[in-house]
Design an enzyme around this catalytic site. Structure first.
Site, short mmCIF file in Angstrom:
data_model
loop_
_atom_site.label_atom_id
_atom_site.label_comp_id
_atom_site.label_asym_id
_atom_site.label_seq_id
_atom_site.Cartn_x
_atom_site.Cartn_y
_atom_site.Cartn_z
N GLY A 36 49.16 38.28 34.43
CA GLY A 36 48.94 38.19 32.99
C GLY A 36 50.25 37.89 32.27
O GLY A 36 51.34 38.02 32.83
N ASP A 51 50.06 49.75 37.03
CA ASP A 51 49.19 49.34 38.13
C ASP A 51 47.97 50.25 38.20
O ASP A 51 48.01 51.41 37.80
CB ASP A 51 49.96 49.41 39.45
CG ASP A 51 51.06 48.37 39.54
OD1 ASP A 51 50.81 47.21 39.17
OD2 ASP A 51 52.18 48.72 39.96
N ALA A 73 41.04 43.45 35.92
CA ALA A 73 42.26 43.46 36.72
C ALA A 73 41.92 43.28 38.19
O ALA A 73 41.11 44.03 38.74
CB ALA A 73 43.00 44.78 36.51
N ALA A 74 42.52 42.28 38.82
CA ALA A 74 42.14 41.95 40.20
C ALA A 74 43.15 41.01 40.84
O ALA A 74 43.94 40.36 40.14
CB ALA A 74 40.75 41.30 40.22
N ILE A 76 42.96 37.58 42.53
CA ILE A 76 41.90 36.59 42.34
C ILE A 76 42.01 35.36 43.23
O ILE A 76 41.17 34.46 43.13
CB ILE A 76 41.86 36.13 40.87
CG1 ILE A 76 43.19 35.47 40.48
CG2 ILE A 76 41.53 37.29 39.95
CD1 ILE A 76 43.16 34.80 39.11
N TYR A 140 38.58 37.80 50.02
CA TYR A 140 38.40 37.94 48.57
C TYR A 140 36.94 38.20 48.23
O TYR A 140 36.63 39.09 47.40
CB TYR A 140 38.89 36.68 47.86
CG TYR A 140 38.54 36.63 46.40
CD1 TYR A 140 39.17 37.46 45.48
CD2 TYR A 140 37.55 35.76 45.94
CE1 TYR A 140 38.84 37.43 44.13
CE2 TYR A 140 37.21 35.72 44.59
CZ TYR A 140 37.85 36.55 43.70
OH TYR A 140 37.52 36.52 42.37
N ASN A 169 32.68 29.16 38.65
CA ASN A 169 34.07 28.71 38.54
C ASN A 169 34.48 28.59 37.07
O ASN A 169 34.07 27.67 36.37
CB ASN A 169 34.25 27.36 39.25
CG ASN A 169 34.22 27.51 40.75
OD1 ASN A 169 33.16 27.76 41.32
ND2 ASN A 169 35.36 27.36 41.38
#
Length: 307
Positions: A36, A51, A73-74, A76, A140, A169
């Site tokens: 970010g 975190d 939050a990931a 990706i 993932y 997507n």
């Protein structure tokens, strides 16, 4: 409403934060700024840096007193999950469990979770609906699907409401072409800097592209709808990567001259998500066509790059 958005400095969630602020909600952001960006932070939101697995998460929950948590939050990137599966699992699985624990401890009413089309793996049929078998090709996909089970169990055990959104997507403004950006942001960057676009495989692989503002609308709808539901958020359309680049070249007035490289591990060939459940359960459907979303994205970056 008090709302906590994890990953709120990132590509998708920062747009969600902006819309929540416009709608009059009190928003707190939790983000470690690993992907970010500071410039994505809405100044009217309260920012907590940390975190998912450190003490800062509990402190953010205590300060925010959220009624709803929107969890974005990931980790990706598919390729990162293949090279570092432990990191991928730590962030996506254990990080989500940490969020769920805080939801339980702080009496959160609802969790909205950003999942992914990657959970399905190679489609057995198109369009892929929510009843499609789960057979992810990448770590993932596994790490995005596993939290769905934890969410359902927390809901049953602790009366936590939820809505799970499986994104197709996503593309649009603020997507980073330098790091783990999607193909649209990468192509925009190449076109505006005069570099040759690179396409993996033969470019005939298809994806279901959805504009970020339509993703925002789905999250806002989930604030009050979609109780204990799971929904594909997509345009329900297939577009090949070659056609995507041709469309972007047409919008930009630039030439189509890509180079090609071998297909990457963990990438599926064709994808299209059926979005009819979201229409019924969230009263949501996309309003942006691929052309209109690409036009808005390209116009924004043209201004940023060229002034």
């Amino acid at each position: 409403m008090n709302i906590l958005v994890t990953g709120g400095a990132g590509f998708i969630a920062s747009h969600i934060v902006d819309q929540l602020i416009i709608s009059g909600h009190h928003v707190h952001i939790f983000d470690n700024l690993s992907t970010g960006r500071d410039e994505n932070l809405n100044p009217l939101a309260v920012f907590h840096q940390g975190d998912l697995l450190d003490n800062g998460l509990a402190e953010a929950f205590t300060a925010a007193r959220p009624e709803v948590v929107i969890h974005h939050a990931a980790q990706i990137d598919v390729q990162t999950s293949l090279t570092n599966p432990l990191l991928d699992a730590k962030i996506n699985i254990f990080g989500t469990i940490a969020v769920l624990e805080q939801c339980r401890e702080h009496g959160v009413r609802k969790l909205i979770y950003a999942s992914s089309a990657a959970v399905y793996g190679t489609p057995q049929y198109l369009g892929v609906d929510e009843k499609h078998p789960i057979k992810p090709l990448s770590f993932y996909g596994i790490s995005k699907h596993t939290p769905e089970h934890y969410i359902e169990s927390f809901s049953s055990l602790y009366e936590l409401d939820y809505t799970i959104l499986r994104y197709a997507n996503v593309y649009g403004i603020r997507q980073d072409p330098k790091g783990e950006g999607g193909v649209v942001s990468i192509f925009v960057d190449k076109l505006l800097t005069g570099k040759q676009p690179l396409i993996f495989s033969d470019g005939e692989q298809t994806r279901d592209f959805i504009y970020v503002k339509d993703i925002v609308r789905a999250n806002v709808a989930a604030l009050s709808k979609g109780s204990r539901g799971l929904y594909n958020i997509s345009c329900n359309e297939q577009t090949s990567v070659n056609v995507l680049l041709k469309e972007m070249c047409d919008i930009s007035g630039m030439s189509f001259n890509p180079s090609y490289a071998p297909a990457r591990a963990g990438d599926i060939v064709h994808s299209r998500l059926d979005n009819r459940a979201a229409l019924a359960g969230l009263d949501w459907s996309p309003v942006y066509t691929l052309r209109s979303g690409l036009q808005e994205t390209f116009d924004y970056y043209k201004e940023q790059y060229l002034g």
